[in-house]
Design a protein around this motif. Structure first.
Motif, PDB file in Angstrom:
ATOM      1  N   VAL A 300       0.834  -1.199   0.000  1.00  0.00           N
ATOM      2  CA  VAL A 300       0.000   0.000   0.000  1.00  0.00           C
ATOM      3  C   VAL A 300       0.867   1.247   0.000  1.00  0.00           C
ATOM      4  N   GLN A 308      -3.648   4.778  -4.271  1.00  0.00           N
ATOM      5  CA  GLN A 308      -3.933   4.864  -2.839  1.00  0.00           C
ATOM      6  C   GLN A 308      -5.303   5.478  -2.599  1.00  0.00           C
ATOM      7  N   TYR A 312      -8.400   3.870  -0.736  1.00  0.00           N
ATOM      8  CA  TYR A 312      -9.014   4.592   0.382  1.00  0.00           C
ATOM      9  C   TYR A 312     -10.529   4.703   0.172  1.00  0.00           C
ATOM     10  N   LEU A 395      -3.245   5.155   4.974  1.00  0.00           N
ATOM     11  CA  LEU A 395      -3.626   5.915   3.786  1.00  0.00           C
ATOM     12  C   LEU A 395      -4.019   7.335   4.171  1.00  0.00           C
TER      13      LEU A 395
END
Length: 401
Positions: A300, A308, A312, A395
DNA sequence: AGGTATTCACATGAAACTATTCTCTGAGTTAGG
DNA sequence: TAACTCAGAGAATAGTTTCATGTGAATACCTGT
């Protein structure tokens, strides 16, 4: 922690009998003296390379096998031995190991050849020369004196997958232009079907000989773990069945010895941190979870921003509904991009990104048809729910939300 | 009831575009002869 | 003068957008009983 406590902590720490003697023997770059259950492969490879001792050129070899089956280990071991034997008999033999997966070092034709030239002691510019020039320089360097040359090209399938098999053709052809020296190529590949897609000329000249590395089974893994753990750990630190469990875990995943050793090392670290006097079965379980978590977090972390944000968005919806669809994600993704200050990508691309995340094993995406209400990807998480929060936090922080 | 047509909401492919990275060429620079 | 270095031109490549076409089944719409 107060000053006094900290001092106590350190003195306690020193008093404690450590679990580890030598952690390095569990690391993946460690080169063991003997390699259990690979006698056959060692012998095969040795027999193929043996003509070098009579200053004849050994055949080119191809080594196949899944990750962690000891290919690199065996080839380095045999090469090491043969180098020593040659030294004793005053035979000029040079070897060079190159991992083709290394980014920015060996992932283009030019870079590979340049790296090889450097490996044999010729400084070449990192860029600016035509490719055939660099070939010429390489050829001159190695052809200076009469000698034998063995090149190991590790993860060669990755290289060819990226830039095609032209480089292998050139390398094999190079041999006919060499006057003084002779060059043998050992190709190492994780992909068993690799040679099927090669140019037949390359295939025939490169894989004159082949050695296959089957995966280790649980019993063999147990042996390996036992041997290495004797080097790495103090005596009697294992509970009953710990090593067996470790081996079983790794055997389930296509017999990857590297995984098994990592599992053991991490289990050791965990129990050391817990001040446990020995390593228990539960530590193996923890270790497996930790390794998996680290793997996911690492993937990630290294994803591009857009990817990302997509992940998310998926996580954001996954909290509420159990099922997530592309359309929902894309709307949220759009907003998030603007919030973060990036220009959103098209839905077409996001669809591909979702497919990529699926490939990485972070999410599960499958196409479902909802009849009148269209066709879309139904997305679920492929990572355990205990890790989801961690990923989401990571994240959030990484994206500045 | 049973069969066919429609329709939705994207999936999937291919081509075109763009920004970045590589490769190549020739001019300038350096060092040795 | 040969070898090397470097900048900039041109080619290759990766990442993305645009355009076009494909897809599976719930629903709408027929058709004949």
């Amino acid at each position: 922690m107060l000053k006094k406590d900290l001092a106590n902590f350190f003195s306690d720490y020193l008093k404690k009998k450590p679990l580890f003697i030598d952690k390095s023997s569990l690391q993946s770059n460690y080169n063991p003296k003997d390699i259990p259950h690979r006698d056959e492969q060692i012998e095969q490879l040795a027999r193929i390379l043996a003509p070098a001792l009579r200053t004849e050129k050994p055949s080119n070899v191809f080594l196949y096998g899944k990750t962690g089956t000891g290919k690199t280990c065996v080839s380095l071991h045999v090469l090491n031995q043969i180098e020593q034997a040659c030294k004793k008999n005053n035979i000029k033999l040079k070897t060079y190991y190159l991992n083709c997966k290394l980014k920015k070092v060996a992932d283009t034709e030019y870079r590979v050849i340049a790296q090889l030239a450097r490996g044999f002691g010729r400084e070449v510019p990192a860029t600016g020369l035509p490719t055939d020039q660099i070939y010429k320089m390489f050829l001159e360097t190695i052809d200076k004196d009469k000698q034998l040359l063995i090149l190991i090209l590790d993860e060669i399938d990755q290289l060819v997958g990226k830039i095609g098999d032209g480089i292998l053709y050139n390398l094999t052809r190079l041999n006919s232009e060499l006057k003084n020296c002779q060059m043998t190529i050992i190709g190492i590949s994780n992909d068993l079907m690799f040679t099927d897609n090669l140019d037949p000329r390359v295939k025939s000249s490169l894989s004159e000989e082949e050695v296959v590395f089957p995966p280790y089974n649980a019993i063999e893994l147990k042996d390996i773990l036992k041997k290495r753990s004797e080097l790495a750990f103090n005596k009697n630190v294992f509970d009953e069945g710990v090593i067996e469990k470790c081996a079983a875990y790794a055997a389930r995943e296509h017999g990857d010895a590297r995984r098994a050793l990592e599992l053991l090392r991490v289990a050791g670290e965990i129990s050391e941190r817990e001040n446990s006097p020995n390593i228990k079965i539960k530590h193996i379980d923890h270790a497996e979870q930790k390794i998996e978590k680290d793997r996911v977090l690492d993937i990630v972390k290294t994803q591009p921003k857009q990817s990302q944000i997509t992940l998310y968005s998926i996580l954001n919806f996954y909290n509420d509904h159990k099922r997530v669809f592309t359309g929902d994600i894309y709307d949220f993704y759009n907003d998030t991009c603007i919030k973060v200050g990036l220009t959103p990508l098209t839905q077409r691309r996001v669809s591909d990104i979702i497919a990529e995340l699926d490939m990485l094993g972070i999410i599960n995406a499958k196409v479902v048809s909802k009849g009148r209400y269209g066709r879309t990807k139904e997305i679920g998480m492929a990572i355990p729910s205990s890790n989801i929060k961690k990923v989401k936090d990571l994240l959030k922080e990484g994206l500045g939300l």
